[in-house]
Design an enzyme around this catalytic site. Structure first.
Site, PDB file in Angstrom:
ATOM      1  N   ASN A  31     -51.649 153.599  57.119  1.00 49.90           N
ATOM      2  CA  ASN A  31     -50.508 153.573  58.039  1.00 49.90           C
ATOM      3  C   ASN A  31     -50.036 152.153  58.364  1.00 49.90           C
ATOM      4  O   ASN A  31     -48.868 151.938  58.654  1.00 49.90           O
ATOM      5  CB  ASN A  31     -50.926 154.302  59.329  1.00 49.90           C
ATOM      6  CG  ASN A  31     -49.981 154.061  60.471  1.00 49.90           C
ATOM      7  OD1 ASN A  31     -48.921 154.674  60.556  1.00 49.90           O
ATOM      8  ND2 ASN A  31     -50.344 153.139  61.370  1.00 49.90           N
TER       9      ASN A  31
ATOM     10  N   LYS B 209     -37.592 142.315  62.155  1.00 49.79           N
ATOM     11  CA  LYS B 209     -36.415 142.863  62.831  1.00 49.79           C
ATOM     12  C   LYS B 209     -35.162 142.413  62.086  1.00 49.79           C
ATOM     13  O   LYS B 209     -35.152 141.333  61.463  1.00 49.79           O
ATOM     14  CB  LYS B 209     -36.336 142.350  64.279  1.00 49.79           C
ATOM     15  CG  LYS B 209     -37.555 142.650  65.111  1.00 49.79           C
ATOM     16  CD  LYS B 209     -37.637 144.109  65.489  1.00 49.79           C
ATOM     17  CE  LYS B 209     -38.884 144.400  66.291  1.00 49.79           C
ATOM     18  NZ  LYS B 209     -39.278 145.806  66.249  1.00 49.79           N
ATOM     19  N   VAL B 210     -34.109 143.207  62.165  1.00 51.18           N
ATOM     20  CA  VAL B 210     -32.852 142.886  61.467  1.00 51.18           C
ATOM     21  C   VAL B 210     -32.353 141.494  61.856  1.00 51.18           C
ATOM     22  O   VAL B 210     -31.856 140.744  61.026  1.00 51.18           O
ATOM     23  CB  VAL B 210     -31.771 143.958  61.786  1.00 51.18           C
ATOM     24  CG1 VAL B 210     -30.444 143.609  61.111  1.00 51.18           C
ATOM     25  CG2 VAL B 210     -32.248 145.334  61.352  1.00 51.18           C
TER      26      VAL B 210
ATOM     27  N   GLN C 149     -39.777 136.591  54.180  1.00 56.18           N
ATOM     28  CA  GLN C 149     -39.900 137.995  54.604  1.00 56.18           C
ATOM     29  C   GLN C 149     -40.410 138.846  53.447  1.00 56.18           C
ATOM     30  O   GLN C 149     -41.267 139.712  53.612  1.00 56.18           O
ATOM     31  CB  GLN C 149     -38.546 138.532  55.079  1.00 56.18           C
ATOM     32  CG  GLN C 149     -38.027 137.850  56.321  1.00 56.18           C
ATOM     33  CD  GLN C 149     -36.952 138.661  57.045  1.00 56.18           C
ATOM     34  OE1 GLN C 149     -36.780 139.849  56.800  1.00 56.18           O
ATOM     35  NE2 GLN C 149     -36.230 138.017  57.946  1.00 56.18           N
TER      36      GLN C 149
ATOM     37  N   ALA D 165     -36.641 143.793  51.978  1.00 54.87           N
ATOM     38  CA  ALA D 165     -38.055 143.565  51.664  1.00 54.87           C
ATOM     39  C   ALA D 165     -38.884 144.775  52.083  1.00 54.87           C
ATOM     40  O   ALA D 165     -39.755 145.243  51.348  1.00 54.87           O
ATOM     41  CB  ALA D 165     -38.536 142.312  52.396  1.00 54.87           C
ATOM     42  N   TYR D 166     -38.580 145.304  53.283  1.00 61.71           N
ATOM     43  CA  TYR D 166     -39.331 146.462  53.792  1.00 61.71           C
ATOM     44  C   TYR D 166     -39.113 147.675  52.876  1.00 61.71           C
ATOM     45  O   TYR D 166     -40.065 148.340  52.469  1.00 61.71           O
ATOM     46  CB  TYR D 166     -38.861 146.767  55.224  1.00 61.71           C
ATOM     47  CG  TYR D 166     -39.498 147.979  55.840  1.00 61.71           C
ATOM     48  CD1 TYR D 166     -40.806 147.933  56.324  1.00 61.71           C
ATOM     49  CD2 TYR D 166     -38.798 149.180  55.961  1.00 61.71           C
ATOM     50  CE1 TYR D 166     -41.394 149.054  56.904  1.00 61.71           C
ATOM     51  CE2 TYR D 166     -39.373 150.301  56.530  1.00 61.71           C
ATOM     52  CZ  TYR D 166     -40.678 150.229  57.007  1.00 61.71           C
ATOM     53  OH  TYR D 166     -41.272 151.346  57.582  1.00 61.71           O
TER      54      TYR D 166
ATOM     55  N   LYS E 145     -41.896 149.696  50.566  1.00 58.47           N
ATOM     56  CA  LYS E 145     -42.170 151.124  50.717  1.00 58.47           C
ATOM     57  C   LYS E 145     -41.848 151.891  49.434  1.00 58.47           C
ATOM     58  O   LYS E 145     -42.490 152.906  49.132  1.00 58.47           O
ATOM     59  CB  LYS E 145     -41.401 151.691  51.913  1.00 58.47           C
ATOM     60  CG  LYS E 145     -41.872 151.135  53.253  1.00 58.47           C
ATOM     61  CD  LYS E 145     -43.325 151.507  53.550  1.00 58.47           C
ATOM     62  CE  LYS E 145     -43.749 151.151  54.962  1.00 58.47           C
ATOM     63  NZ  LYS E 145     -45.121 151.581  55.282  1.00 58.47           N
TER      64      LYS E 145
ATOM     65  N   VAL F 269     -38.983 156.867  64.475  1.00 56.49           N
ATOM     66  CA  VAL F 269     -39.934 157.076  65.569  1.00 56.49           C
ATOM     67  C   VAL F 269     -39.872 155.928  66.576  1.00 56.49           C
ATOM     68  O   VAL F 269     -39.774 154.753  66.192  1.00 56.49           O
ATOM     69  CB  VAL F 269     -41.371 157.181  64.986  1.00 56.49           C
ATOM     70  CG1 VAL F 269     -42.365 157.519  66.094  1.00 56.49           C
ATOM     71  CG2 VAL F 269     -41.431 158.239  63.889  1.00 56.49           C
TER      72      VAL F 269
ATOM     73  N   THR G  24     -41.234 153.379  68.333  1.00 57.35           N
ATOM     74  CA  THR G  24     -42.414 152.495  68.373  1.00 57.35           C
ATOM     75  C   THR G  24     -41.927 151.047  68.451  1.00 57.35           C
ATOM     76  O   THR G  24     -40.724 150.782  68.368  1.00 57.35           O
ATOM     77  CB  THR G  24     -43.263 152.641  67.086  1.00 57.35           C
ATOM     78  OG1 THR G  24     -42.458 152.193  65.987  1.00 57.35           O
ATOM     79  CG2 THR G  24     -43.732 154.062  66.856  1.00 57.35           C
TER      80      THR G  24
HETATM   81  N1  LIG Z   1     -41.230 153.714  63.500  1.00 58.49           N
HETATM   82  C1  LIG Z   1     -40.462 154.222  62.566  1.00 58.49           C
HETATM   83  O1  LIG Z   1     -39.317 154.654  62.831  1.00 58.49           O
HETATM   84  C2  LIG Z   1     -40.957 154.318  61.145  1.00 58.49           C
HETATM   85  C3  LIG Z   1     -40.088 154.876  60.181  1.00 58.49           C
HETATM   86  C4  LIG Z   1     -40.525 155.001  58.865  1.00 58.49           C
HETATM   87  C5  LIG Z   1     -41.807 154.602  58.543  1.00 58.49           C
HETATM   88  N2  LIG Z   1     -42.623 154.050  59.467  1.00 58.49           N
HETATM   89  C6  LIG Z   1     -43.984 153.658  59.057  1.00 58.49           C
HETATM   90  O2  LIG Z   1     -44.941 154.239  59.931  1.00 58.49           O
HETATM   91  C7  LIG Z   1     -46.103 153.392  59.994  1.00 58.49           C
HETATM   92  C8  LIG Z   1     -46.426 153.086  61.448  1.00 58.49           C
HETATM   93  O3  LIG Z   1     -45.347 152.376  61.998  1.00 58.49           O
HETATM   94  P1  LIG Z   1     -45.111 152.208  63.561  1.00 58.49           P
HETATM   95  O4  LIG Z   1     -43.703 152.526  63.819  1.00 58.49           O
HETATM   96  O5  LIG Z   1     -46.172 152.906  64.313  1.00 58.49           O
HETATM   97  O6  LIG Z   1     -45.274 150.618  63.678  1.00 58.49           O
HETATM   98  P2  LIG Z   1     -45.932 149.696  64.792  1.00 58.49           P
HETATM   99  O7  LIG Z   1     -45.828 150.317  66.126  1.00 58.49           O
HETATM  100  O8  LIG Z   1     -45.364 148.345  64.540  1.00 58.49           O
HETATM  101  O9  LIG Z   1     -47.491 149.699  64.369  1.00 58.49           O
HETATM  102  C9  LIG Z   1     -47.896 149.115  63.178  1.00 58.49           C
HETATM  103  C10 LIG Z   1     -49.405 149.037  63.175  1.00 58.49           C
HETATM  104  O10 LIG Z   1     -49.826 148.383  61.953  1.00 58.49           O
HETATM  105  C11 LIG Z   1     -50.700 147.347  62.323  1.00 58.49           C
HETATM  106  N3  LIG Z   1     -50.761 146.285  61.311  1.00 58.49           N
HETATM  107  C12 LIG Z   1     -49.801 145.432  60.910  1.00 58.49           C
HETATM  108  N4  LIG Z   1     -50.277 144.585  59.987  1.00 58.49           N
HETATM  109  C13 LIG Z   1     -51.590 144.909  59.799  1.00 58.49           C
HETATM  110  C14 LIG Z   1     -52.610 144.406  58.988  1.00 58.49           C
HETATM  111  N5  LIG Z   1     -52.438 143.349  58.180  1.00 58.49           N
HETATM  112  N6  LIG Z   1     -53.826 145.007  59.028  1.00 58.49           N
HETATM  113  C15 LIG Z   1     -54.050 146.054  59.842  1.00 58.49           C
HETATM  114  N7  LIG Z   1     -53.116 146.563  60.663  1.00 58.49           N
HETATM  115  C16 LIG Z   1     -51.897 145.990  60.639  1.00 58.49           C
HETATM  116  C17 LIG Z   1     -50.223 146.860  63.662  1.00 58.49           C
HETATM  117  O11 LIG Z   1     -51.237 146.095  64.306  1.00 58.49           O
HETATM  118  P3  LIG Z   1     -50.881 144.953  65.409  1.00 58.49           P
HETATM  119  O12 LIG Z   1     -50.763 145.655  66.729  1.00 58.49           O
HETATM  120  O13 LIG Z   1     -52.070 144.057  65.314  1.00 58.49           O
HETATM  121  O14 LIG Z   1     -49.606 144.286  64.995  1.00 58.49           O
HETATM  122  C18 LIG Z   1     -49.971 148.209  64.328  1.00 58.49           C
HETATM  123  O15 LIG Z   1     -51.176 148.779  64.763  1.00 58.49           O
HETATM  124  C19 LIG Z   1     -45.774 152.155  59.165  1.00 58.49           C
HETATM  125  O16 LIG Z   1     -46.291 152.319  57.866  1.00 58.49           O
HETATM  126  C20 LIG Z   1     -44.257 152.166  59.131  1.00 58.49           C
HETATM  127  O17 LIG Z   1     -43.750 151.469  58.026  1.00 58.49           O
HETATM  128  C21 LIG Z   1     -42.237 153.892  60.767  1.00 58.49           C
END
Ligand SMILES: NC(=O)c1ccc[n+]([C@@H]2O[C@H](COP(=O)([O-])OP(=O)(O)OC[C@H]3O[C@@H](n4cnc5c(N)ncnc54)[C@H](OP(=O)(O)O)[C@@H]3O)[C@@H](O)[C@H]2O)c1
Length: 275
Positions: A88, A94-95, A104, A191-192, A196, A228, A230
């Site tokens: 995960n 950010k944009v 990036q 990049a993101y 993915k 989501v 977050t």
């Molecule tokens: N939110 C959305 O709308 C959305 C949409 C599509 C996909 N996703 C995907 O869903 C997943 C979760 O996203 P989220 O929205 O929950 O993001 P988030 O709130 O930013 O959480 C990301 C998590 O990944 C951790 N992380 C980052 N780099 C890391 C590393 N090198 N090693 C270990 N942990 C690391 C962060 O830890 P720290 O607290 O230490 O930074 C945090 O716990 C991601 O794969 C994201 O791409 C999210």
């Protein structure tokens, strides 16, 4: 008999935290909340304990090989393997971030694609029969594949693409981003999204490679959690983190001998065609 065990990467907050919460309620075994920062991880475990849940903690930075190796050894010694892995952890600039695109691209691919791949290289060999692996990708990944030139997309979508060839494609993207030629070379300007796309394609390759694996009934799939609320989305979005966790958790808990989905990309528990 050792208990079953599940690991969720990057689960000190956001969707990962909600995946741990749901697995604590639904998975019959130990659930590991992992975080790159030990303090943030332990605080998250305490928050779930206050809800009456009992996750365990292990440090994991997916961009640090030593940290990955430590977790691998721990799981091998304590459990003799792993039953559920949810990849995960990710980053997203950010944009409005003014960091140059080249930088990036470098850091986003290093974490989201290469970090996920390195965790898989260490932990997939530990996955036990009937194990489940979930790679949390994004709709941005399928959109990135759509935005590539047809020549570039055909490379990513080739049915016989190997893991090594995929790694080279992502390296080529980072190099092209560094000299500003990535769009000329048919890559999208994200990049993101490209990271993915790499995760989605990787999932297909990993599932194909499992066909020659003697272990029974291992399923590996990618998914998009949806939009989501977050930190990553600056709390925009239509879903709560618990709702975002639903598809990853569904894939993590596919019943024994379900047979499919295998190597697919899912959104709202449904297969999304990307090839
Ligand atoms: N939110 C959305 O709308 C959305 C949409 C599509 C996909 N996703 C995907 O869903 C997943 C979760 O996203 P989220 O929205 O929950 O993001 P988030 O709130 O930013 O959480 C990301 C998590 O990944 C951790 N992380 C980052 N780099 C890391 C590393 N090198 N090693 C270990 N942990 C690391 C962060 O830890 P720290 O607290 O230490 O930074 C945090 O716990 C991601 O794969 C994201 O791409 C999210």
């Amino acid at each position: 008999m050792t208990s079953r065990v599940a690991v969720v990467t990057g689960s000190n907050k956001g969707i990962g935290f909600s995946i741990v919460r749901a697995l604590c309620k639904q998975f019959d075994g130990d659930v590991y909340l992992t975080a790159r920062d030990e303090e943030r991880g332990k605080k998250a475990v305490e928050d779930l304990e206050e809800e009456g849940l009992h996750p365990k903690f292990h440090q994991l930075d997916i961009t640090n090989q030593k940290s990955i190796d430590n977790l691998q050894k721990y799981l091998k010694d304590k459990y003799g393997g792993l039953d559920v892995l949810v990849n995960n952890a990710s980053i997203a600039y950010k944009v409005k971030d003014v960091t140059p695109f080249a930088e990036q691209a470098k850091y986003t691919i290093a974490c989201n694609f290469t970090g996920t791949l390195d965790v898989c290289k260490a932990l997939l060999p530990l996955i036990k029969p009937h194990g489940r692996v979930v790679n949390v990708a994004s709709g941005s990944g399928t959109r990135a594949l759509d935005k590539m030139s047809s020549e570039r997309a055909s490379k990513f979508k080739a049915l016989d693409l190997t893991e090594t060839e995929l790694v080279s494609l992502l390296e080529d993207f980072v190099n092209a981003a560094s000299d500003g030629t990535h769009t000329e070379k048919g890559y999208p300007n994200s990049a993101y999204g490209t990271s993915k796309a790499g995760v989605i394609v990787l999932t297909g390759i990993q599932a194909r490679d499992l066909k020659n694996d003697p272990r029974e009934d291992i399923l590996i799939n990618a998914c998009c959690p949806g939009h989501v609320q977050t930190d990553m989305s600056s709390h925009q979005g239509t879903k709560t983190p618990d709702e975002g966790a639903e598809t990853p958790v569904y894939l993590a808990l596919l019943p024994p001998n379900a047979g499919q989905p295998q190597g697919e990309m899912l959104s709202d528990k449904k297969i999304v065609k990307w090839r």
